[in-house]
Design an enzyme around this catalytic site. Structure first.
Site, PDB file in Angstrom:
ATOM      1  N   LEU A  92     -18.353 -26.737  26.315  1.00  0.00           N
ATOM      2  CA  LEU A  92     -17.773 -25.882  27.363  1.00  0.00           C
ATOM      3  C   LEU A  92     -16.252 -25.864  27.302  1.00  0.00           C
ATOM      4  O   LEU A  92     -15.617 -26.809  26.814  1.00  0.00           O
ATOM      5  CB  LEU A  92     -18.190 -26.418  28.729  1.00  0.00           C
ATOM      6  N   ASP A 140     -23.826 -19.871  43.156  1.00  0.00           N
ATOM      7  CA  ASP A 140     -23.661 -21.161  43.842  1.00  0.00           C
ATOM      8  C   ASP A 140     -22.176 -21.477  44.035  1.00  0.00           C
ATOM      9  O   ASP A 140     -21.727 -22.572  43.705  1.00  0.00           O
ATOM     10  CB  ASP A 140     -24.362 -22.257  43.023  1.00  0.00           C
TER      11      ASP A 140
END
Ligand SMILES: CC(=O)NC[C@@H]1CCN(c2c(Cl)cnc3[nH]c(-c4cn(C)nc4C)nc23)C1
Length: 272
Positions: A92, A140
């Site tokens: 990431l 979220d």
């Protein structure tokens, strides 16, 4: 878009592993550096056994599939992934300034001023527009799942299950309930309008320093959510109060659409 380069396959010993960045239900996130290029990344390690036991394999695959194709300045990149017998590794983008949750805690008054808050809300709004255009919803959004990249640029970091940093206390078994919209509290199917509600909750929290429906236990919080029972402190500007009141609306269809949030007077007044 230009033809994709042939996919290089990665393996763990391509990386020097650094400090633990955050700990989660399915695994941990480490600072890491690719040896040849010295490129710094965040390496998210998920344990296949935990994933299997909670049978979320399909969710993991779907989330990786979605995340790896997203390209937006306010969405954290998933560069690649690989796996061994025991673990799945997600390579990431590393956000050097940590979570918005920590940045909020570090503020002297535990809250941001209107300019900074509007800057974060505008960034998030543009990321949500990009996601909604691709029918991706329910990211979220809450301070724990928002990271700050180079120069403090906001990045949506989660893809499906949040990772608790070592010190974000507000985690309950399913994460804080402060951000749940009424339709989800009532277990109704959720549409992309849940993101509009969460955007309103976040806007409130950035300006005030705590969530609008915060209370000592779940049931109290649920009751306040279902009654949209919140109070704005005096110091909040009329324009900010107006925007919040157009997002914290019980009926999902009546929440202010993202393209109108982008040009709301409060946003325009506080962002260049
Ligand atoms: C839900 C969620 O993603 N929360 C944060 C996860 C833990 C570390 N993760 C990071 C991810 Cl996935 C990417 N970049 C990060 N940068 C940091 C970080 C930097 N500082 C100075 N402190 C921290 C912490 N953390 C990350 C993601």
């Amino acid at each position: 878009t230009q033809p994709q380069k042939p996919k290089k396959t990665w393996e763990l010993n391509n990386f020097d592993i650094g400090r633990l960045l955050g700990r989660g239900k399915f695994g941990n996130v480490y600072l890491a550096r690719e040896k040849e290029s010295q490129f710094v990344v965040a390496l998210k390690v998920l344990f296949k056994r935990q994933i299997g036991e909670s049978n979320v394999e399909h969710q993991v695959r779907r989330e990786i599939e979605i995340q790896s194709h997203l390209r937006h300045p306010h969405i954290l990149r998933l560069y690649a992934y690989f796996h061994d017998d025991v673990r799945i590794y997600l390579i990431l983008e590393y956000a050097p300034q940590g979570t918005l949750f920590n940045a909020l805690q570090a503020q002297p008054m535990k809250r941001f001023d209107e300019r900074q808050s509007a800057t974060y809300i505008q960034a998030l709004c543009s990321a949500l527009l990009y996601l909604h255009e691709r029918d991706i919803i329910h990211r979220d959004i809450k301070p724990e799942n928002l990271l700050l990249g180079h120069k403090g640029v906001l990045k949506i970091a989660d893809f499906g299950w949040s990772v608790h940093e070592p010190n974000s206390m507000r985690m309950t078994l399913c994460g804080t309930v402060d951000y749940l919209p009424p339709e989800m509290v009532q277990g109704k199917p959720h549409t992309k309008n849940v993101d509009l509600w969460s955007l309103g909750v976040l806007c409130f929290e950035l300006l005030v320093g705590h969530a609008p429906f915060y209370s000592k236990n779940y049931d109290e919080t649920y009751k306040k959510i279902l009654k949209v029972d919140y109070k704005l402190p005096e110091h909040i500007s009329k324009a900010a109060s107006h925007l919040i009141s157009k997002l914290l609306v019980l009926n999902p269809q009546h929440r202010l659409p993202l393209d109108q949030v982008m040009v709301h007077p409060w946003i325009l007044a506080h962002t260049q």
